[in-house]
Design a protein around this motif. Structure first.
Motif, short mmCIF file in Angstrom:
data_model
loop_
_atom_site.label_atom_id
_atom_site.label_comp_id
_atom_site.label_asym_id
_atom_site.label_seq_id
_atom_site.Cartn_x
_atom_site.Cartn_y
_atom_site.Cartn_z
N ASN A 1 0.80 -1.16 -0.29
CA ASN A 1 -0.30 -0.48 -0.36
C ASN A 1 1.08 0.90 -0.38
O ASN A 1 1.69 1.10 0.60
N SER A 2 0.25 2.47 -0.96
CA SER A 2 1.34 3.33 -0.85
C SER A 2 0.67 4.38 -0.97
O SER A 2 -0.87 5.09 -1.65
N LEU A 3 1.20 5.81 -0.75
CA LEU A 3 -0.03 7.39 -0.71
C LEU A 3 1.20 8.41 -1.83
O LEU A 3 2.15 8.29 -0.43
N THR A 4 0.87 8.88 -2.33
CA THR A 4 2.08 9.44 -2.42
C THR A 4 1.19 11.00 -3.04
O THR A 4 -0.52 11.11 -3.40
N THR B 1 5.25 13.11 -4.20
CA THR B 1 6.18 12.77 -2.50
C THR B 1 6.13 11.52 -2.17
O THR B 1 4.56 12.09 -1.35
N PRO B 2 5.44 10.75 -1.43
CA PRO B 2 5.74 9.21 -0.73
C PRO B 2 5.28 10.35 0.45
O PRO B 2 6.13 10.96 0.74
N LEU B 3 4.41 9.10 1.46
CA LEU B 3 4.03 9.83 2.16
C LEU B 3 3.56 8.15 3.29
O LEU B 3 3.28 7.54 3.17
N ALA B 4 4.14 8.28 4.44
CA ALA B 4 4.14 6.81 5.57
C ALA B 4 2.58 7.14 5.95
O ALA B 4 2.25 7.84 6.52
N ASP C 1 -1.93 10.54 -5.63
CA ASP C 1 -1.79 8.74 -5.85
C ASP C 1 -2.00 8.00 -4.70
O ASP C 1 -1.29 8.36 -4.53
N TYR C 2 -3.25 6.91 -5.07
CA TYR C 2 -2.76 6.32 -3.61
C TYR C 2 -3.16 4.37 -4.44
O TYR C 2 -3.11 4.38 -5.70
N LYS C 3 -2.61 3.44 -3.80
CA LYS C 3 -2.32 2.40 -4.21
C LYS C 3 -2.89 1.45 -2.59
O LYS C 3 -2.04 1.46 -1.70
#
Length: 486
Positions: free
Chosen positions: A177-180, A184-187, A217-219
């Protein structure tokens, strides 16, 4: 002198029951057999409950029904509350400074959703689970007329903003899972989801002091069981959902704008504007969960009802309304319990036709059928549904139907040959039962026309019985005497 030999008296022959009495006896036995049919309903309900318990145990380790909402930017803001209390018998007005949350939905939200189905078993019970991968892009713009919503620009604490994603059962989250934000990637942090998903989900801190347009952008990968629901938030929401499951069911508040269902899977496209949602882009209270009610194996959505945003973590925060959702179910093409349930409803048809055949052989052909023989035949017909349920849970509905019907047809064929004293009559009864079981299977697969076909069949069956018994003297014994021509 020759003594006479005493001869024992010959008992009088038992008088034969009239056709009317035979009909009444057959009807009473048929009505009594409705009791075991109702008991089979109880057995079916119990097996359904066990199957649901097995599905729930699978969901405990995999993930339950999933509802996905967001992303939404939550911005704390300073607010002033004025309250009036009584002190020493006088009204005292107090002003209290509080911090509340502003909920900003995206200007646009586009996502591609891939649902990967998988079958899981526990004992003899099987259920469909899934893993969904969501890849989305959302754009946020802080409205220039934010003051219209009752919040001044100066009161916003933009440096403490959060990007929230609602996930109803966070146990189903998988790796990757990721969110930018603006590249810029955020935790991602646990908890602090949205009220519409029970405050469950994930979030990330973001400094939005510049208040410039933001691209997110999110996964998200999540596992679940049962319905997969998506809650639209934003001015323009567009989803494309794909899966290899060939039997989807679309429900909820919105249906797909386009859908394509094939044997290899389905593709559904949703396009939902905020005019259809009936929700403002900026809310001072979060949306409560969508209201649903259970109806059979699926859920049917009711009209939304506004509720208090209890549990939002902000005392006094008003509800922003009730969320709307779309629902996608990966249903089994044949639900064996619903099929067995429908087949039991036709139990009276089998008992009625078989008893009518026995009665016609008794009244017209002279084959005497005792009440006990009616009862044993009826019990065998009722046993068919128990066999059908037992075998269907192990080998599937269609093979179970063939096994159970073949067993009962064979049993009643041999038994009726002895009762009716004729293999020819037994073969007739076997042919009738084969036709009935074939007809029932057709009715189960043609649900829309089941009532029409069944009612027409009953009409012709009644007409045939009335024709064959048109000369029967139901109140006496035998046929009416033909009138002698003058």
């Amino acid at each position: 002198m020759t003594q006479g030999v005493s001869v024992p008296p010959i008992p009088p022959a038992r008088s034969e029951r009239s056709p009317g009495i035979k009909l009444v006896v057959a009807v009473l036995i048929a009505v009594a057999l409705m009791v075991p049919l109702l008991m089979i309903y109880g057995l079916l309900w119990d097996r359904q409950q066990q199957a649901q318990t097995a599905q729930a145990s699978i969901g405990q380790g995999w993930g339950g029904q999933q509802t996905i909402a967001g992303p939404v930017i939550v911005i704390p803001y300073r607010a002033t509350e004025t309250t009036t209390v009584q002190e020493n018998g006088k009204d005292v007005t107090r002003t209290v400074n509080t911090i509340r949350n502003l909920y900003l939905s995206p200007q646009t939200n586009k996502a591609d959703v891939v649902i990967k189905p998988e079958k899981r078993k526990k004992a003899i019970y099987e259920t469909v689970v899934y893993e969904s991968q969501i890849a989305g892009h959302a754009e946020f713009v802080l409205p220039a007329d934010i003051a219209r919503y009752g919040v001044s620009r100066e009161a916003l604490m933009l440096d403490r903003a959060e990007v929230r994603l609602g996930i109803s059962d966070a146990r189903g989250l998988v790796d990757g899972n990721s969110l930018t934000v603006d590249g810029t990637p955020l935790a991602l942090q646990p908890g602090k989801g949205l009220l519409s998903t029970g405050n469950s989900g994930t979030f990330a801190f973001v400094d939005w002091s510049a208040a410039a347009p933001m691209k997110v952008d999110y996964k998200i990968g999540v596992r679940g069981l049962g319905d997969f629901k998506l809650i639209p938030r934003g001015v323009d929401t567009r989803w494309t959902v794909k899966s290899s499951w060939p039997n989807p069911s679309f429900g909820g508040d919105f249906l797909p704008a386009k859908r394509e269902v094939k044997g290899s899977g389905f593709t559904a496209t949703y396009a939902i504007p905020n005019l259809a949602l009936g929700q403002a882009q900026v809310l001072t209270g979060d949306l409560s969960p969508p209201v649903t009610t259970s109806y059979g194996p699926r859920e049917v959505y009711m009209e939304p009802v506004a509720v208090e945003a209890a549990g939002s973590g902000n005392t006094g925060e008003a509800s922003g309304g009730t969320a709307k959702a779309v629902a996608i179910s990966l249903i089994e093409p044949v639900d064996l319990y619903s099929q067995v349930d429908r087949s039991i409803k036709y139990g009276f048809l089998f008992i009625g036709f078989t008893f009518v055949a026995f009665l016609m052989f008794d009244i017209i052909a002279g084959a005497k059928v005792a009440p006990a023989e009616y009862l044993l035949t009826g019990i065998a017909l009722v046993l068919f549904f128990v066999l059908l349920l037992a075998f269907a849970e192990v080998i599937g509905f269609m093979p179970a139907y063939m096994v159970a019907s073949a067993a009962i047809i064979g049993l009643l064929t041999f038994y009726s040959a002895a009762v009716l004293k004729s293999w020819k009559r037994a073969r007739f009864l076997a042919a009738m039962l084969i036709g009935l079981y074939a007809l029932l299977y057709t009715l189960l697969n043609l649900e829309a026309y089941a009532l029409l076909i069944g009612s027409v069949l009953m009409f012709f069956a009644l007409a045939g019985v009335m024709y064959m018994t048109r000369n029967i003297d139901w109140g006496g014994i035998g046929k009416k005497e033909e009138p002698v021509a003058a």
